[in-house]
Structure formats: structure tokens, C-alpha cells
Scaffold this active site. Structure first.
Site: not given
Length: 379
Positions: A242-243, A339-340, A364
């Protein structure tokens, strides 16, 4: 950096899956985001193409591709298009293996063909309102009643919570032993099994994350995976894969965010020149490029070790820790360099930022990963 661990058949598989995503996923992403879930049809179409549980034996309808690189490719391609709702890796790389590893032949014949066709969507239910990474702290219980178990409790933050047809539910089976639990196959429509609300999240808006409730659900003994008290061991044995799956998607997500940022800073002008021309921008991109390349080499090595059954829980935790933390840094730098515009949902980097935050929490937390790694150091 050129990657060398894929062969011709892997590259052909990638092209096929990428074409599938461009045709069946990308055109629907905005609508799925608004709806809060993907269409069921995309699952059956993926099944028709052989993309679900490709490692499963041909006897059940699979392709027999017992090579984790195929799962890695699909995790990467989904990350490249920033699609978190179509939880194919959860279905194929996380849930499906529980049935093949711990299920009996009757269970495999009963469930796997429909799972592989995409007609039976999978989910796994471990997390509870008061128990996340600490599985031993769960309160959901299953009481042996002779020919069935009586299941009671609740789960939360369950991916595929609404779409799933078969949920692998972890529940305590011995109140005197905090590690005694079973894994139960709970089917859609079982009396007492109810879905809660679709949870509103920071990101992953196309993923149907939900609460699940179990009120005196009679689960037949035929729906118990393996032994009734061995579920905790089964969960621990599957967490490395899974990890690793998380790591594959995280480093690919970092690559996607990097590429989106590169394109933007080359086009965006500030003070009469491209943002990419400023030293700060160039140095930030150089750092990201280096770290992503290093992470990719490590993850690719982990995949090959996993193929040879040599990947340890500690190294899988290292991969998950490093890549998800890296993803967090890359998307944050990407927003900053936009930026924005980086704060606007219409720009991919904004959605990537929102989707990435959970990576350091699910399967986890980063803190739990450090705990696992430090235990391996005998500390």
C-alpha cells in the site's frame, strides 16, 4: 533523467492506459469533480481493457501480469492527469490482493471475476472516528454467532465509500486482545449496512469518500477472509505494498506539478522578462528537478525489490515518507511560483496542491512512517 527499469511490454501497456485515460477519464474530470464521484461506467470500461487486477490469474479473468511495474504505471499515469477520484490503485493494488492472498478458492471464484470486470468496486474500511493510524484502537466489533458474525460499528474517511459493492471491513473479534481482529467481506445490500454522507474535503473532490455504518450486520462465515483473529497480521503484511503504491503516485504527482510550473514560468512575464529568467525561479526548479529524480530512482528500486519479495516494511515506509513530503514541497513551490494564479482553481497547480495534502496522512501519517523506520533502527 532516463528511467531504465521498464521493458517494451511495459511501455506498450503505458501507451494503452494513457490512451484509455485520455478517452474515458480526462473529458469527464470537471463533471466528476462537481458530482463528487466518478461514473460507474469508467470502472467497467477499465475492466474491459484489462486494467483492473491485471496480476490476477487468467482463470478468474485477469491477465496474469505478476509484475508490480504495471501497477506503478497506472498509478503514475493517473497522477500525471491529476485524477484522484478514479481510485484504480485502491481497487487493484490495495484491496484486490487481500482476496487473493487470504481468501479461499470459493471466495476467489465468487468475487474476483466481477471485480476484474469492474462490476464489483472495492473499498477497505479500517479508519474509525477515534482510530486512524492506530489500528489496535478500533472499536468496530464482530461477534461469532455460529454460522455468521454479527458486525457493529462505524468507519470514516472511506475511499470509494459510496460506489463500492464489496468492502473489506476490519473488526475486533476478541475484546480481551486488542490485536485480534478479522477481515470481513461486506456486500452491498446486506441488512444493517448503511452509507453515511459523502464527506466534503480539502481536495480529491471527485473521490466519493464517505462514512460507513454497521448495525447488527449478519456476515456469513463464508465472507471471512482467512482466520478470524489474524486480520491485524494480514493488514500489516499488506501495508508495504500500500505504501509503495502511495510512493509511486506521489513522485509522479511531483513530476506533474513540476512540469505544470515549468510551463507557467516560461510563459509568465514579470518586470519585462519571463519568470523563468529570475535566479530564484531557476534555483527552485533545479532543486525540485534534483529531488524528484532522486526520489524516482529510489521508488523504481523499491518496485523491483517488491517484485522479488525483498521490500521490507521499513523501506516501504521510507519511500512513502520521502515521496509524499517531497510532493508537498513541490506543489507548494509550484503555487508560489505561479503567484496569484496558483491560488486559482482553474490552474492545475491549485488542484494539485489541494489533492496532495492528504498524501502525508493516509496509509499512515509521516509521523507513523518515522516511527516504523526508527523501530527498524532498533531505537
Amino acid at each position: 533523467m532516463q528511467r531504465i527499469h521498464f521493458d517494451t511490454e511495459h511501455n506498450l501497456f503505458r501507451e494503452s492506459f494513457r490512451t484509455f485515460l485520455q478517452k474515458e477519464v480526462v473529458p469527464h474530470q470537471e463533471r466528476w469533480e462537481e458530482a463528487g464521484m466518478v461514473d460507474r461506467e469508467v470502472w467497467t470500461k477499465a475492466g474491459e481493457m484489462g486494467f483492473l487486477l491485471p496480476w490476477a490469474n487468467e482463470a478468474y479473468g485477469g491477465l496474469g501480469l505478476k509484475d508490480f511495474r504495471y501497477e506503478q504505471i497506472m498509478s503514475e499515469e493517473l497522477a500525471y492527469i491529476n485524477e484522484p477520484g478514479f481510485m484504480l490503485p485502491l481497487h487493484s493494488a490495495l484491496c484486490g490482493p487481500y482476496i487473493t492472498e487470504y481468501g479461499n478458492e470459493e471466495q476467489k471464484q465468487r468475487f474476483l471475476p466481477a471485480i476484474i470486470r469492474g462490476e464489483c468496486i472495492l473499498a477497505v474500511a479500517m479508519t474509525e472516528p477515534g482510530a486512524g493510524s492506530d489500528l489496535a484502537g478500533m472499536r468496530t466489533s464482530a461477534v461469532d454467532k455460529g454460522d455468521h458474525y454479527l458486525l457493529n460499528g462505524s468507519k470514516t474517511y472511506i475511499s470509494n465509500g459510496l460506489l463500492s459493492d464489496l468492502v473489506i471491513v476490519a473488526a475486533k473479534t476478541d475484546p480481551e486482545n486488542k490485536h485480534a481482529m478479522g477481515l470481513f467481506l461486506v456486500e452491498r445490500g446486506m441488512p444493517g449496512f448503511e452509507r453515511g454522507r459523502k464527506l466534503k474535503k480539502l481536495g480529491m473532490h471527485s473521490q466519493d469518500t464517505a462514512e460507513l455504518f454497521f448495525n447488527d450486520v449478519k456476515v456469513p462465515k463464508a465472507n471471512l477472509l482467512g482466520e478470524g483473529n489474524a486480520g491485524f497480521i494480514y493488514l500489516m503484511q499488506m501495508l508495504a505494498q500500500e505504501r509503495l503504491t502511495n510512493a509511486c503516485g506521489a513522485v509522479a504527482g511531483a513530476e506533474a506539478a513540476f512540469q505544470a510550473t515549468m510551463e507557467y514560468v516560461k510563459e509568465r512575464k514579470a518586470f519585462g522578462r519571463a519568470v523563468a529568467d529570475f535566479q530564484n525561479t531557476r534555483f527552485k526548479l533545479a532543486e525540485m528537478r534534483t529531488q524528484i529524480d532522486v526520489a524516482q530512482v529510489f521508488v523504481d528500486r523499491c518496485v523491483m525489490d517488491h517484485n522479488e519479495k525483498k521490500l521490507t516494511a521499513e523501506v516501504a515506509a521510507e519511500a512513502k515518507l520521502f515521496t509524499t513530503e517531497l510532493l508537498g514541497r513541490v506543489v507548494d513551490e509550484g503555487v508560489q511560483l505561479h503567484g496569484g494564479a496558483g491560488y486559482m482553481w482553474e490552474y492545475p497547480i491549485c488542484r494539485m496542491y489541494a489533492n496532495a495534502r492528504i498524501q502525508r496522512i493516509f496509509a499512515g501519517t509521516s509521523e507513523i512512517m518515522k516511527e516504523i523506520i526508527s523501530r527498524g533502527l532498533k531505537l
